[in-house]
Motif scaffolding. Structure first.
Motif, mmCIF file in Angstrom:
data_model
loop_
_atom_site.group_PDB
_atom_site.id
_atom_site.type_symbol
_atom_site.label_atom_id
_atom_site.label_comp_id
_atom_site.label_asym_id
_atom_site.label_seq_id
_atom_site.Cartn_x
_atom_site.Cartn_y
_atom_site.Cartn_z
ATOM 1 N N LYS A 57 13.782 -45.040 4.624
ATOM 2 C CA LYS A 57 12.987 -45.614 5.459
ATOM 3 C C LYS A 57 13.236 -47.443 5.315
ATOM 4 O O LYS A 57 13.558 -48.105 6.183
ATOM 5 C CB LYS A 57 11.546 -45.268 5.377
ATOM 6 N N LEU A 69 13.836 -41.419 12.340
ATOM 7 C CA LEU A 69 12.966 -41.883 11.178
ATOM 8 C C LEU A 69 11.449 -42.237 11.648
ATOM 9 O O LEU A 69 10.419 -42.190 11.008
ATOM 10 C CB LEU A 69 13.473 -42.711 10.441
ATOM 11 N N ILE A 74 12.407 -39.890 1.155
ATOM 12 C CA ILE A 74 11.934 -40.659 2.476
ATOM 13 C C ILE A 74 11.629 -41.788 2.503
ATOM 14 O O ILE A 74 12.412 -42.672 3.084
ATOM 15 C CB ILE A 74 10.737 -39.750 2.876
ATOM 16 N N ASN A 92 16.765 -48.253 6.141
ATOM 17 C CA ASN A 92 17.041 -48.508 7.330
ATOM 18 C C ASN A 92 16.196 -49.815 8.185
ATOM 19 O O ASN A 92 16.266 -50.019 9.312
ATOM 20 C CB ASN A 92 16.639 -47.220 8.260
ATOM 21 N N VAL A 108 14.592 -36.122 3.232
ATOM 22 C CA VAL A 108 14.744 -36.302 4.652
ATOM 23 C C VAL A 108 16.322 -36.374 4.802
ATOM 24 O O VAL A 108 17.014 -36.938 3.886
ATOM 25 C CB VAL A 108 14.317 -37.386 5.594
ATOM 26 N N GLN A 131 17.198 -44.384 13.032
ATOM 27 C CA GLN A 131 15.862 -45.184 13.057
ATOM 28 C C GLN A 131 14.912 -44.579 13.995
ATOM 29 O O GLN A 131 13.751 -44.572 13.724
ATOM 30 C CB GLN A 131 16.138 -46.837 13.431
#
Length: 220
Positions: free
Chosen positions: A170, A90, A166, A173, A101, A87
Motif C-alpha cells: 500500500k 488495493l 499489505i 503504491n 497480499v 491501486q
C-alpha cells in the motif's frame, strides 16, 4: 487475512482474437476462471480481488452464468496501466489490514499450489517475494549494432504471484507512477525494499499468443 489481486486487462492483440485472451477457453473453460479456481484451491479463506476493465465486465458476467462459475471474489475496475489497476484492487483491501497480499496475472492459470504457498509463507517475514525460474536459453546483450553473450546464470525469469506485506505494498503504491514500474516488485523496489526470490514452476506460463494457448491445452 490474506488477499490476492488478479489483474486481467489484456485485449488479445497478440492472440489475433477479438475476444480478450483471459476469456479464451482452455480445456473447455475460460483462462481467467481457471486462474481464480487455482487460488481458491490454495485457500478457501483467501480474499480474491479481480481487476477487470469496465468494458469487459458485462461479458465476464455472461461467461460466469454460462459456465455456472461459483468462486467468490470482489471486482475492481481496471486502470490506465497495470500500476493503476493494482491501486484500484488495493483500494478494496482495508487500510488497517495485516497479512499478505499477492498480485497475479489473470492469464497465468498454472501456478503450482506449492509455489503459491511458498510465496505467501515467505512473504510473512521477507515482506516482498517473487517466484522466478532459471534462464535455459543462451542470452545475448545488444550493444549498438553488435551483441555479446552474457552468463545466463546471472539472470532469472520473473513470474507471479508476487506477494507482499499489505502495508508495504500500500505504501509503495502511493508513489507517483513512472515507466520503470514493469511489475509490482519494481514498485516496491523503487520504494526502497529488497525483493526475495523463491523458485517458481515452469508450467506457470503467461498466455499471450496462439502458441501459448496450444501449450496450455497440453498442460490441461
Amino acid at each position: 487475512m490474506d488477499y490476492i489481486i488478479i489483474v486481467a486487462g489484456g485485449k488479445g492483440l497478440r492472440m489475433g482474437s477479438d475476444i480478450p485472451k483471459q476469456f479464451l477457453p482452455i480445456g473447455g473453460k475460460p483462462v481467467l476462471m481457471r486462474t481464480l479456481e487455482r487460488f481458491r484451491e490454495y485457500s478457501a479463506d483467501l480474499q480474491i480481488i479481480l481487476v477487470l476493465p469496465e468494458a469487459q465486465q458485462a461479458y465476464w458476467q455472461e461467461l460466469c452464468g454460462k459456465y455456472d462459475f461459483k468462486v467468490k471474489y470482489q471486482l475492481a475496475n481496471g486502470g490506465q496501466t497495470r500500476f493503476h489497476s493494482v491501486q484500484n484492487g488495493l483500494a478494496l483491501v482495508p487500510d488497517d489490514a495485516e497479512g499478505v497480499v499477492g498480485v497475479h496475472d489473470g492469464v497465468r492459470p498454472f501456478p503450482s499450489i506449492e509455489v503459491i504457498k511458498n510465496c505467501y509463507e515467505t512473504a510473512r517475514t521477507a515482506k516482498a517475494v517473487i517466484p522466478v525460474i532459471p534462464v535455459v536459453e543462451t542470452v545475448r546483450h545488444l550493444e549498438g549494432d553488435s551483441s555479446v553473450t552474457v552468463p545466463r546464470g546471472d539472470y532469472r525469469l520473473v513470474q507471479t504471484p508476487q506477494t507482499f506485506d499489505i502495508q508495504l505494498l500500500k505504501a509503495a503504491n502511493r508513489q507517483p507512477y513512472n515507466d520503470g514500474f514493469t511489475d509490482d516488485a519494481s514498485v516496491v523496489e523503487s520504494y526502497g525494499h529488497a525483493i526475495t526470490l523463491v523458485e517458481g514452476n515452469r508450467e506457470n506460463i503467461k498466455i499471450t499468443t496462439p502458441y501459448d494457448l496450444k501449450i496450455a491445452e497440453v498442460l490441461i
